[in-house]
Design a protein around this motif. Structure first.
Motif, PDB file in Angstrom:
ATOM      1  N   MET A 141       0.839  -1.188   0.000  1.00 14.07           N
ATOM      2  CA  MET A 141       0.000   0.000   0.000  1.00 14.07           C
ATOM      3  C   MET A 141       0.882   1.250   0.000  1.00 14.07           C
ATOM      4  O   MET A 141       1.786   1.381   0.827  1.00 14.07           O
ATOM      5  N   ALA A 142       0.637   2.128  -0.942  1.00 18.65           N
ATOM      6  CA  ALA A 142       1.344   3.410  -1.018  1.00 18.65           C
ATOM      7  C   ALA A 142       0.367   4.427  -1.599  1.00 18.65           C
ATOM      8  O   ALA A 142       0.283   4.609  -2.807  1.00 18.65           O
ATOM      9  N   ARG A 143      -0.390   5.082  -0.718  1.00 21.36           N
ATOM     10  CA  ARG A 143      -1.441   6.004  -1.145  1.00 21.36           C
ATOM     11  C   ARG A 143      -1.120   7.425  -0.720  1.00 21.36           C
ATOM     12  O   ARG A 143      -0.409   7.658   0.246  1.00 21.36           O
ATOM     13  N   TYR A 144      -1.703   8.372  -1.443  1.00 17.22           N
ATOM     14  CA  TYR A 144      -1.594   9.775  -1.053  1.00 17.22           C
ATOM     15  C   TYR A 144      -2.966  10.416  -1.097  1.00 17.22           C
ATOM     16  O   TYR A 144      -3.896   9.919  -1.733  1.00 17.22           O
ATOM     17  N   TYR A 145      -3.096  11.526  -0.382  1.00 17.12           N
ATOM     18  CA  TYR A 145      -4.326  12.296  -0.363  1.00 17.12           C
ATOM     19  C   TYR A 145      -3.930  13.757  -0.230  1.00 17.12           C
ATOM     20  O   TYR A 145      -3.164  14.111   0.672  1.00 17.12           O
ATOM     21  N   ALA A 146      -4.398  14.585  -1.133  1.00 18.65           N
ATOM     22  CA  ALA A 146      -4.059  16.011  -1.111  1.00 18.65           C
ATOM     23  C   ALA A 146      -5.341  16.831  -1.176  1.00 18.65           C
ATOM     24  O   ALA A 146      -6.285  16.462  -1.881  1.00 18.65           O
ATOM     25  N   MET A 147      -5.367  17.932  -0.427  1.00 18.17           N
ATOM     26  CA  MET A 147      -6.522  18.841  -0.419  1.00 18.17           C
ATOM     27  C   MET A 147      -6.031  20.277  -0.392  1.00 18.17           C
ATOM     28  O   MET A 147      -4.980  20.570   0.189  1.00 18.17           O
ATOM     29  N   SER A 148      -6.807  21.146  -0.985  1.00 17.20           N
ATOM     30  CA  SER A 148      -6.550  22.579  -0.871  1.00 17.20           C
ATOM     31  C   SER A 148      -7.856  23.336  -1.094  1.00 17.20           C
ATOM     32  O   SER A 148      -8.767  22.842  -1.764  1.00 17.20           O
ATOM     33  N   ILE A 149      -7.931  24.509  -0.490  1.00 16.55           N
ATOM     34  CA  ILE A 149      -9.079  25.386  -0.687  1.00 16.55           C
ATOM     35  C   ILE A 149      -8.600  26.534  -1.564  1.00 16.55           C
ATOM     36  O   ILE A 149      -7.627  27.211  -1.234  1.00 16.55           O
ATOM     37  N   GLU A 150      -9.289  26.708  -2.697  1.00 13.98           N
ATOM     38  CA  GLU A 150      -8.859  27.689  -3.708  1.00 13.98           C
ATOM     39  C   GLU A 150     -10.083  28.469  -4.204  1.00 13.98           C
ATOM     40  O   GLU A 150     -11.177  27.918  -4.271  1.00 13.98           O
ATOM     41  N   PRO A 151      -9.885  29.713  -4.605  1.00 11.64           N
ATOM     42  CA  PRO A 151     -10.975  30.424  -5.275  1.00 11.64           C
ATOM     43  C   PRO A 151     -10.985  30.053  -6.758  1.00 11.64           C
ATOM     44  O   PRO A 151      -9.941  29.738  -7.327  1.00 11.64           O
ATOM     45  N   ASN A 152     -12.163  30.077  -7.374  1.00  7.56           N
ATOM     46  CA  ASN A 152     -12.197  29.880  -8.821  1.00  7.56           C
ATOM     47  C   ASN A 152     -12.364  31.232  -9.509  1.00  7.56           C
ATOM     48  O   ASN A 152     -12.404  32.271  -8.855  1.00  7.56           O
ATOM     49  N   LEU A 153     -12.445  31.230 -10.810  1.00  4.82           N
ATOM     50  CA  LEU A 153     -12.514  32.481 -11.565  1.00  4.82           C
ATOM     51  C   LEU A 153     -13.788  33.280 -11.296  1.00  4.82           C
ATOM     52  O   LEU A 153     -13.842  34.482 -11.559  1.00  4.82           O
ATOM     53  N   PHE A 154     -14.822  32.628 -10.798  1.00  2.00           N
ATOM     54  CA  PHE A 154     -16.099  33.289 -10.566  1.00  2.00           C
ATOM     55  C   PHE A 154     -16.274  33.742  -9.125  1.00  2.00           C
ATOM     56  O   PHE A 154     -17.338  34.204  -8.733  1.00  2.00           O
ATOM     57  N   GLY A 155     -15.241  33.583  -8.298  1.00  2.00           N
ATOM     58  CA  GLY A 155     -15.302  34.033  -6.915  1.00  2.00           C
ATOM     59  C   GLY A 155     -15.815  33.010  -5.936  1.00  2.00           C
ATOM     60  O   GLY A 155     -15.892  33.289  -4.745  1.00  2.00           O
ATOM     61  N   ASP A 156     -16.197  31.828  -6.415  1.00  2.00           N
ATOM     62  CA  ASP A 156     -16.640  30.767  -5.506  1.00  2.00           C
ATOM     63  C   ASP A 156     -15.433  30.171  -4.803  1.00  2.00           C
ATOM     64  O   ASP A 156     -14.307  30.229  -5.288  1.00  2.00           O
ATOM     65  N   ILE A 157     -15.680  29.563  -3.668  1.00  2.00           N
ATOM     66  CA  ILE A 157     -14.643  28.861  -2.931  1.00  2.00           C
ATOM     67  C   ILE A 157     -14.745  27.382  -3.300  1.00  2.00           C
ATOM     68  O   ILE A 157     -15.828  26.803  -3.291  1.00  2.00           O
ATOM     69  N   CYS A 158     -13.603  26.765  -3.641  1.00  2.00           N
ATOM     70  CA  CYS A 158     -13.590  25.362  -4.063  1.00  2.00           C
ATOM     71  C   CYS A 158     -12.663  24.550  -3.167  1.00  2.00           C
ATOM     72  O   CYS A 158     -11.581  25.009  -2.809  1.00  2.00           O
ATOM     73  N   LEU A 159     -13.117  23.348  -2.835  1.00  2.00           N
ATOM     74  CA  LEU A 159     -12.270  22.386  -2.146  1.00  2.00           C
ATOM     75  C   LEU A 159     -11.811  21.390  -3.198  1.00  2.00           C
ATOM     76  O   LEU A 159     -12.619  20.683  -3.794  1.00  2.00           O
TER      77      LEU A 159
END
Length: 85
Positions: free
Chosen positions: A19-37
């Motif tokens: 087993m060799a797994r990864y998990y990545a997350m970030s909170i970013e704005p999109n071009l329309f001003g919404d917040i995206c996870l």
């Protein structure tokens, strides 16, 4: 606008189970001003899968970010071990 950066990269490695797994997350704005996870996961060394969730408020995205972090820590995901040079 996002008040502070939210980025996470954790791994779960168990050689006995191959087993060799990864998990990545970030909170970013999109071009329309919404917040995206933005979430990405898979086997280390592969592109993996990606999921993007849109939120109207940063608070909602942060709550999910922290809940997912708790779940991953509970399942054994840890920050990447540094490799000596």
């Amino acid at each position: 606008m996002i008040s502070q950066p939210y980025h996470l990269y954790v791994e779960r490695v168990d050689a006995s189970k191959n087993m060799a797994r990864y998990y990545a997350m970030s909170i970013e704005p999109n071009l329309f001003g919404d917040i995206c996870l933005l979430r990405t996961w898979g086997r280390i060394g592969t592109k993996g899968q990606t999921m993007i969730q849109h939120f109207g408020r940063e608070k909602e995205a942060v709550q999910l970010f922290l809940e997912l972090l708790r779940q991953k820590r509970k399942r054994g995901y840890r920050p990447r071990a540094s490799v000596p040079t």
